[in-house]
Design a protein around this motif. Structure first.
Motif: not given
Length: 256
Positions: A37-40, A154-155, A44-47, A23-24
């Protein structure tokens, strides 16, 4: 050390965290590379990390693709693994040049037993901008962007505790696959030492059960005040979250 109830909640928790991590990426990009499961989510965000879903099966090609994804988005190749899944991954991660970056304790709470209602007023905050601003005031300078992302994801259920009729602290939760993840916990400086976090933990446990979750989880720094708070709230330690970061080799130098 207090042992968690059986069955071991870590495999289930790893799968839920990886599924919820997507969701991020709605504000940027998300991709799956085998069990990762990778996210951008933005610069510079820690997630901007990957979660290992606990299923095993991590290969060189999965890491090649994950490292390429990270480089394309200008972020470190950083991944979270829960302790039950770490041993078989260590030889591959070590050979690739990954180093242990940080360790958090994983705590869980069986929602069949709930605390009494908190003594402080705790309410849900409908406006994500209001919640993000309050949360950033509690966490301190430089946190506005990540708290805004958390608030709008979301959520997310956003909670605010009040003391003396004023907002005193914030917390959030989201439910994935029956697991309620607790995060976004901060107290405004002028209200510290007033039981704000205890009230927010109790309120979230009750809300999580109302939302249909049967297990709650939280990650805390070992030996911190947050760890003492969650233990007093009835959470039990279930394991650790280990974060590994790839040390990108210099040009022309092979990874040993």
């Amino acid at each position: 050390m207090v042992l968690p109830p059986f069955p071991d909640p870590l495999p289930r928790l790893a799968h839920a965290e990886a599924a919820g991590h997507v969701r991020y990426g709605e504000a940027g990009a998300a991709a799956r590379f085998g069990p990762l499961v990778a996210v951008h989510a933005g610069p510079g965000l820690p997630v901007n990390t990957a979660w290992h879903d606990g299923s095993g099966g991590l290969t060189e090609s999965h890491l090649d693709a994950f490292e390429t994804f990270s480089a394309e988005h200008g972020q470190p190749a950083k991944l979270h693994v829960l302790s039950h899944a770490v041993p078989p991954l260590l030889p591959l991660l070590r050979a690739r040049g990954y180093v242990l970056d940080s360790v958090l304790h994983v705590y869980t709470h069986d929602l069949s037993t709930l605390p009494p209602a908190p003594p402080l007023t705790v309410r849900e905050e409908p406006d994500p901008e209001v919640w993000a601003d309050l949360s950033a005031r509690g966490f301190g300078p430089g946190t506005a962007a990540i708290m805004r992302l958390v608030a709008q994801a979301a959520g997310t259920r956003r909670l605010v505790a009040e003391a003396d009729g004023q907002p005193a602290g914030t917390a959030a939760l989201s439910v994935t696959e029956g697991v309620a993840a607790f995060y976004g916990t901060s107290t405004l400086p002028e209200f510290r030492g007033r039981g704000v976090q205890t009230a927010l933990l109790a309120a979230r446990l009750r809300l999580a059960a109302d939302l249909g979750a049967d297990l709650a989880s939280v990650f805390v720094t070992p030996g911190s005040g947050s760890e003492r708070n969650v233990r007093r709230a009835g959470f039990v330690v279930a394991g650790t979250r280990l974060t590994f970061t790839w040390e990108r080799p210099e040009a022309g130098r092979a990874v040993p």
